[in-house]
Design an enzyme around this catalytic site. Sequence first.
Site, short mmCIF file in Angstrom:
data_model
loop_
_atom_site.label_atom_id
_atom_site.label_comp_id
_atom_site.label_asym_id
_atom_site.label_seq_id
_atom_site.Cartn_x
_atom_site.Cartn_y
_atom_site.Cartn_z
N CYS A 3 14.41 3.16 -6.53
CA CYS A 3 14.01 4.56 -6.30
C CYS A 3 14.73 5.17 -5.09
O CYS A 3 14.71 6.39 -4.91
CB CYS A 3 12.51 4.66 -6.09
SG CYS A 3 11.57 3.97 -7.45
N ASN A 12 7.19 9.19 -12.00
CA ASN A 12 8.17 8.53 -11.12
C ASN A 12 9.45 8.29 -11.91
O ASN A 12 9.49 7.43 -12.78
CB ASN A 12 7.58 7.22 -10.61
CG ASN A 12 8.52 6.48 -9.67
OD1 ASN A 12 9.70 6.81 -9.58
ND2 ASN A 12 7.99 5.47 -8.99
N HIS A 69 10.59 11.06 -2.45
CA HIS A 69 10.55 10.35 -3.73
C HIS A 69 9.16 10.55 -4.32
O HIS A 69 8.15 10.45 -3.62
CB HIS A 69 10.84 8.87 -3.51
CG HIS A 69 10.57 8.03 -4.71
ND1 HIS A 69 11.06 8.36 -5.95
CD2 HIS A 69 9.85 6.89 -4.89
CE1 HIS A 69 10.66 7.46 -6.83
NE2 HIS A 69 9.92 6.56 -6.20
N1 ACO Z 1 -6.17 3.24 -16.08
C1 ACO Z 1 -7.41 2.82 -15.77
N2 ACO Z 1 -7.63 1.82 -14.90
C2 ACO Z 1 -6.56 1.24 -14.32
C3 ACO Z 1 -5.24 1.63 -14.60
C4 ACO Z 1 -5.07 2.67 -15.52
N3 ACO Z 1 -3.85 3.14 -15.87
N4 ACO Z 1 -4.39 0.88 -13.87
C5 ACO Z 1 -5.14 0.04 -13.16
N5 ACO Z 1 -6.44 0.25 -13.42
C6 ACO Z 1 -7.60 -0.43 -12.86
C7 ACO Z 1 -7.27 -1.77 -12.30
O1 ACO Z 1 -7.24 -2.74 -13.31
C8 ACO Z 1 -8.41 -1.97 -11.31
O2 ACO Z 1 -9.53 -2.41 -12.04
P1 ACO Z 1 -10.49 -3.56 -11.45
O3 ACO Z 1 -11.02 -3.00 -10.15
O4 ACO Z 1 -11.51 -3.70 -12.51
O5 ACO Z 1 -9.59 -4.74 -11.25
C9 ACO Z 1 -8.70 -0.56 -10.80
O6 ACO Z 1 -8.11 0.33 -11.75
C10 ACO Z 1 -8.12 -0.27 -9.43
O7 ACO Z 1 -6.78 -0.70 -9.40
P2 ACO Z 1 -5.91 -0.51 -8.11
O8 ACO Z 1 -4.58 -1.18 -8.31
O9 ACO Z 1 -6.71 -0.86 -6.90
O10 ACO Z 1 -5.71 1.08 -8.12
P3 ACO Z 1 -5.01 1.95 -7.01
O11 ACO Z 1 -5.94 2.97 -6.52
O12 ACO Z 1 -4.27 1.13 -6.00
O13 ACO Z 1 -3.89 2.74 -7.85
C11 ACO Z 1 -1.52 2.65 -8.31
C12 ACO Z 1 -2.89 2.01 -8.53
C13 ACO Z 1 -1.57 4.06 -8.84
C14 ACO Z 1 -0.48 1.84 -9.03
C15 ACO Z 1 -1.22 2.69 -6.81
O14 ACO Z 1 -1.46 1.44 -6.22
C16 ACO Z 1 0.20 3.09 -6.50
O15 ACO Z 1 0.61 4.21 -6.72
N6 ACO Z 1 0.99 2.19 -5.89
C17 ACO Z 1 2.35 2.50 -5.44
C18 ACO Z 1 3.32 2.75 -6.53
C19 ACO Z 1 4.67 3.01 -5.88
O16 ACO Z 1 4.77 3.72 -4.91
N7 ACO Z 1 5.72 2.40 -6.33
C20 ACO Z 1 6.98 2.47 -5.59
C21 ACO Z 1 8.04 3.05 -6.27
S1 ACO Z 1 8.31 2.41 -7.90
C22 ACO Z 1 9.84 1.69 -7.92
O17 ACO Z 1 10.45 1.48 -6.94
C23 ACO Z 1 10.40 1.24 -9.26
#
Ligand code: ACO
Length: 344
Positions: free
Chosen positions: A121, A298, A268
């Site tokens: 990214c 993204n 980003h």
């Molecule tokens: N729909 C419903 N529930 C979901 C989903 C979904 N799509 N995805 C995960 N959950 C659930 C999980 O299973 C978890 O359930 P559990 O508590 O029963 O285990 C719950 O939701 C909470 O999951 P978390 O991972 O704690 O959710 P979080 O609030 O952290 O959000 C997310 C997840 C959106 C992925 C976030 O962590 C994020 O944006 N991270 C950074 C992403 C990023 O910046 N990437 C960098 C660039 S990408 C690249 O370089 C290619």
Amino acid sequence: MNPLLASKQATVHIRGLGGYLPERVMSNDELAAMVDTSDEWIRSRTGITQRHLVAPDEMTADLACKAGKQALDDAGLIVADLDALVVATTTPDMIFPATASIVQAKLGGQGFPAWDIQAVCSGFVYGLAQLEGMMRAGMFRHVLLIGAESMSRIVDWSDRNTCVLFGDGAGAVVLSIGDDDACGIMRSVLHCDGAYRELLMAKHANRGRPPQSGQSVSMNVDAAGVSAIHMRGNEVFRIAVNKLGEVVTEVLAANAMKKSDIDWLIPHQANIRILHATAKKLHLPLERMVITVDQHANTSSASVPLALNHLYRQGGLKYGQVLLLEAFAGGFAWGANMIRWSRK
Ligand code: ACO
């Protein structure tokens, strides 16, 4: 070396911008019919409402060509004017040749160097820093830099943790040497820490096997192999917010500037919550930060140039304004560029 280009006065400017998003739009509701998720969950956790996806026969190079052509037209240049072409991509169409080679041929160019940059990214931010240095050193006068991705080809569409996050697209800039010393690309800051590499990765579908002695020769291809993104989202989130805060402070110091000097933050587009956290650290009103993650999701290396192009097409950029571009990526690789806008 051209003595004009080597002069201390040479500054590097964005002369043209372009962007392209594939026609097909996938809503959150459509995704929720495929995996166990909901529009409400995706919106509240990420800010994403939809994403664009490539058609089955549409490749990363095709997206790159459309964005690149628009940037060339915007700059008032043709492909024969270019001295180099660079594509930042995580989703190259082939292992080789570089996607940039394919784009060069499709645009009708020949002879000038063309290569890819892989910093996930952060690829566009890395590319801008690399090319600015090469251009200031006198190597090139006009360069086309494109960030292009078909992330939908490396997403595991059965994994709700990742498939909701990504989209496809391309953004492009034409960089040109100019003599307006008051403006142009300023100092950039780049970082990588490979210790974090396993928190966010897409492994090779097939690494291949060198022949071992005594074994019969077989085709070195695993026909079933498909790469897919793996991410420990929580940890990525936490480190991204910290590192982006640090890199913004660092790039401001490198340019002897203050937070209040920033006119536009062009981050980003990974997650609206990361964007809000960065804006808060900068004490920057949300109206001065470009947000496209809601519409594009993204798009990895395409996200920063697409956001920049969005702002430009809306007429948001004025001569002399200070732009801060930043990105955080798998690697982890992260960085920031500062630009004083030079188009009138
Ligand atoms: N729909 C419903 N529930 C979901 C989903 C979904 N799509 N995805 C995960 N959950 C659930 C999980 O299973 C978890 O359930 P559990 O508590 O029963 O285990 C719950 O939701 C909470 O999951 P978390 O991972 O704690 O959710 P979080 O609030 O952290 O959000 C997310 C997840 C959106 C992925 C976030 O962590 C994020 O944006 N991270 C950074 C992403 C990023 O910046 N990437 C960098 C660039 S990408 C690249 O370089 C290619």
